[in-house]
Design an enzyme around this catalytic site. Structure first.
Site, PDB file in Angstrom:
ATOM      1  N   LYS A  19       0.785  -1.240   0.000  1.00 51.46           N
ATOM      2  CA  LYS A  19       0.000   0.000   0.000  1.00 51.46           C
ATOM      3  C   LYS A  19       0.816   1.288   0.000  1.00 51.46           C
ATOM      4  O   LYS A  19       0.296   2.371   0.284  1.00 51.46           O
ATOM      5  CB  LYS A  19      -1.020   0.042   1.165  1.00 51.46           C
ATOM      6  CG  LYS A  19      -1.834  -1.192   1.372  1.00 51.46           C
ATOM      7  CD  LYS A  19      -2.250  -1.911   0.118  1.00 51.46           C
ATOM      8  CE  LYS A  19      -3.344  -1.224  -0.671  1.00 51.46           C
ATOM      9  NZ  LYS A  19      -3.639  -2.061  -1.911  1.00 51.46           N
TER      10      LYS A  19
ATOM     11  N   TRP B  58       1.072   2.746  -8.484  1.00 51.37           N
ATOM     12  CA  TRP B  58       1.385   4.077  -9.030  1.00 51.37           C
ATOM     13  C   TRP B  58       2.795   4.055  -9.652  1.00 51.37           C
ATOM     14  O   TRP B  58       2.985   4.463 -10.809  1.00 51.37           O
ATOM     15  CB  TRP B  58       1.283   5.104  -7.899  1.00 51.37           C
ATOM     16  CG  TRP B  58       1.373   6.529  -8.300  1.00 51.37           C
ATOM     17  CD1 TRP B  58       1.378   7.031  -9.587  1.00 51.37           C
ATOM     18  CD2 TRP B  58       1.459   7.646  -7.418  1.00 51.37           C
ATOM     19  NE1 TRP B  58       1.466   8.399  -9.537  1.00 51.37           N
ATOM     20  CE2 TRP B  58       1.512   8.806  -8.228  1.00 51.37           C
ATOM     21  CE3 TRP B  58       1.491   7.794  -6.023  1.00 51.37           C
ATOM     22  CZ2 TRP B  58       1.602  10.089  -7.671  1.00 51.37           C
ATOM     23  CZ3 TRP B  58       1.572   9.066  -5.476  1.00 51.37           C
ATOM     24  CH2 TRP B  58       1.632  10.192  -6.292  1.00 51.37           C
TER      25      TRP B  58
ATOM     26  N   HIS C 125       6.748  -7.361  -2.589  1.00 48.99           N
ATOM     27  CA  HIS C 125       6.567  -6.741  -1.269  1.00 48.99           C
ATOM     28  C   HIS C 125       7.563  -7.340  -0.267  1.00 48.99           C
ATOM     29  O   HIS C 125       7.448  -7.088   0.934  1.00 48.99           O
ATOM     30  CB  HIS C 125       5.159  -7.006  -0.728  1.00 48.99           C
ATOM     31  CG  HIS C 125       4.073  -6.235  -1.410  1.00 48.99           C
ATOM     32  ND1 HIS C 125       4.206  -4.926  -1.797  1.00 48.99           N
ATOM     33  CD2 HIS C 125       2.803  -6.584  -1.739  1.00 48.99           C
ATOM     34  CE1 HIS C 125       3.069  -4.514  -2.353  1.00 48.99           C
ATOM     35  NE2 HIS C 125       2.210  -5.502  -2.325  1.00 48.99           N
TER      36      HIS C 125
ATOM     37  N   SER D 111      -4.503   2.514   4.627  1.00 49.58           N
ATOM     38  CA  SER D 111      -4.716   1.928   3.304  1.00 49.58           C
ATOM     39  C   SER D 111      -4.735   0.397   3.384  1.00 49.58           C
ATOM     40  O   SER D 111      -5.576  -0.253   2.749  1.00 49.58           O
ATOM     41  CB  SER D 111      -3.608   2.400   2.355  1.00 49.58           C
ATOM     42  OG  SER D 111      -3.836   1.919   1.049  1.00 49.58           O
TER      43      SER D 111
HETATM   44  S1  PPS Z   1      -0.554  -2.915  -3.340  1.00 47.49           S
HETATM   45  O1  PPS Z   1      -1.741  -3.772  -3.169  1.00 47.49           O
HETATM   46  O2  PPS Z   1       0.358  -3.056  -2.202  1.00 47.49           O
HETATM   47  O3  PPS Z   1       0.115  -3.115  -4.625  1.00 47.49           O
HETATM   48  O4  PPS Z   1      -1.134  -1.438  -3.270  1.00 47.49           O
HETATM   49  P1  PPS Z   1      -0.349  -0.110  -3.682  1.00 47.49           P
HETATM   50  O5  PPS Z   1      -0.510   0.124  -5.129  1.00 47.49           O
HETATM   51  O6  PPS Z   1       1.008  -0.115  -3.109  1.00 47.49           O
HETATM   52  O7  PPS Z   1      -1.125   1.002  -2.856  1.00 47.49           O
HETATM   53  C1  PPS Z   1      -2.428   1.423  -3.107  1.00 47.49           C
HETATM   54  C2  PPS Z   1      -2.537   2.828  -2.554  1.00 47.49           C
HETATM   55  O8  PPS Z   1      -1.923   3.740  -3.485  1.00 47.49           O
HETATM   56  C3  PPS Z   1      -2.894   4.669  -3.923  1.00 47.49           C
HETATM   57  N1  PPS Z   1      -2.637   5.053  -5.320  1.00 47.49           N
HETATM   58  C4  PPS Z   1      -2.337   6.313  -5.694  1.00 47.49           C
HETATM   59  N2  PPS Z   1      -2.167   7.445  -4.980  1.00 47.49           N
HETATM   60  C5  PPS Z   1      -1.887   8.567  -5.670  1.00 47.49           C
HETATM   61  N3  PPS Z   1      -1.776   8.621  -7.015  1.00 47.49           N
HETATM   62  C6  PPS Z   1      -1.938   7.519  -7.772  1.00 47.49           C
HETATM   63  N4  PPS Z   1      -1.816   7.581  -9.092  1.00 47.49           N
HETATM   64  C7  PPS Z   1      -2.231   6.290  -7.105  1.00 47.49           C
HETATM   65  N5  PPS Z   1      -2.458   5.018  -7.525  1.00 47.49           N
HETATM   66  C8  PPS Z   1      -2.698   4.294  -6.420  1.00 47.49           C
HETATM   67  C9  PPS Z   1      -4.192   3.925  -3.748  1.00 47.49           C
HETATM   68  O9  PPS Z   1      -5.278   4.796  -3.799  1.00 47.49           O
HETATM   69  C10 PPS Z   1      -3.968   3.279  -2.397  1.00 47.49           C
HETATM   70  O10 PPS Z   1      -3.942   4.224  -1.328  1.00 47.49           O
HETATM   71  P2  PPS Z   1      -5.240   4.634  -0.471  1.00 47.49           P
HETATM   72  O11 PPS Z   1      -4.723   5.543   0.608  1.00 47.49           O
HETATM   73  O12 PPS Z   1      -5.839   3.393   0.082  1.00 47.49           O
HETATM   74  O13 PPS Z   1      -6.152   5.359  -1.404  1.00 47.49           O
END
Ligand code: PPS
Length: 292
Positions: A44, A49, A105, A135
């Site tokens: 998370k 991203w 991870h 998250s």
């Molecule tokens: S995972 O399952 O571990 O691969 O998840 P991960 O992608 O690491 O984390 C998901 C969180 O990243 C937020 N997210 C973003 N934030 C800002 N900009 C962009 N483009 C973006 N893409 C993904 C996503 O909303 C999750 O955070 P939270 O706080 O839950 O919204």
């Protein structure tokens, strides 16, 4: 039903989901290739991203290529493992042509040594502990293979103890921070990416040895904004069946902000985390921002 909430089994002391722990010998023996690129994170932290940014840069901003397949196909997840017939990450990667883009991870100590023997490049993304916890809590509610988080109150306790899949946040971010001295690691922060996405995308571009025009950088910024990724079926995990990711409970692209923790932590929970943060971060020069 194929999927259910797995138990956590320790792998070298780190709680890992049972199917991954059961497959550990194969994961440990994974053969990296010199041109593999690893995106490593605590869950998370902004993995998806960063993956979308990396894929956009590697493809020189050609969004048709970037939109060709869902994220888990373009960027396989090294250690992921579900019961057969679903192929494990290592199986998928063995059949993937180079240059490979790989998600993990795993904490630094558990990365297959082959990555270091080949001096592979790694991009690590770290996110502050409080927003990571929030998250992860919402994710564990809707991700049906991970242990149920319980109440938020219960979850904060588990998170602080590191009793969640892939273990403790502190060990993870500190382990990778220290590893920078020995390897080609670009250590990035979610908060920096939110503050100035173009500046941070530029850093990634340089690390990947690319030199894209200002226009292409701008295009990649737009394409990887939270809003664009939330609406992009190749990035928002909407192609994953609801039996695994039930996005009617919580969206994978949930909020995408810094300091949403302020809406979840009680004063007491916040003090508990701050105390642990003080204790664990002492003696490191690693610093997180809890708001920007
Ligand atoms: S995972 O399952 O571990 O691969 O998840 P991960 O992608 O690491 O984390 C998901 C969180 O990243 C937020 N997210 C973003 N934030 C800002 N900009 C962009 N483009 C973006 N893409 C993904 C996503 O909303 C999750 O955070 P939270 O706080 O839950 O919204």
């Amino acid at each position: 039903e194929l999927f259910y909430r797995f138990q956590l089994n320790p792998v070298h002391g780190v709680p890992i989901m049972k199917p991954i722990a059961d497959n550990w010998e194969r994961i440990e023996a994974f053969q990296a290739r010199p041109d593999d690129l690893l995106v490593a994170t605590y869950p998370k932290a902004g993995t998806t991203w960063m993956q979308e940014i990396v894929d956009s840069i590697i493809n020189d901003g050609d969004l048709k290529k970037v939109k060709c397949a869902p994220m888990h196909v373009r960027f396989p997840f090294l250690e992921i493992c579900n019961p057969p017939p679903v192929p494990c990450g290592v199986d998928i990667l063995e059949g993937t042509t180079s240059p490979r883009k790989i998600k993990t991870h795993l904490p630094y100590e558990l990365i297959p040594r082959s990555f270091w023997e080949h001096d592979c490049k790694v991009i690590y993304v770290a996110r502050n502990a409080k927003d990571s916890a929030v998250s992860y809590y919402h994710f564990d509610l809707m991700e049906k293979t991970q242990p149920h988080p319980g109440t938020w109150e219960e979850y904060v306790g588990k998170f602080l103890k590191g009793n969640v899949p892939w273990g403790g946040w502190f060990d993870h971010v500190i382990g990778w921070w220290k590893a920078r001295a020995k390897h080609q690691i670009l250590y990035m922060f979610y908060e920096d990416m939110k503050e100035d996405p173009k500046r941070e995308i530029h850093k990634v571009m340089r690390f990947l040895g690319k030199d894209l025009t200002e226009d292409l950088l701008e295009k990649i910024c737009q394409h990887t904004s939270f809003k664009a990724m939330k609406e992009n079926p190749m990035a928002n995990y909407s192609t994953t069946p609801a039996s695994v990711l039930d996005q009617s409970i919580s969206k994978f692209m949930r909020k995408g902000e810094v300091s949403d923790w302020k809406n979840h932590f009680t004063v007491q929970q916040n003090e508990m985390l701050d105390a642990e943060y003080q204790k664990r971060m002492e003696g490191t020069d690693l610093k997180f921002r809890f708001s920007i």
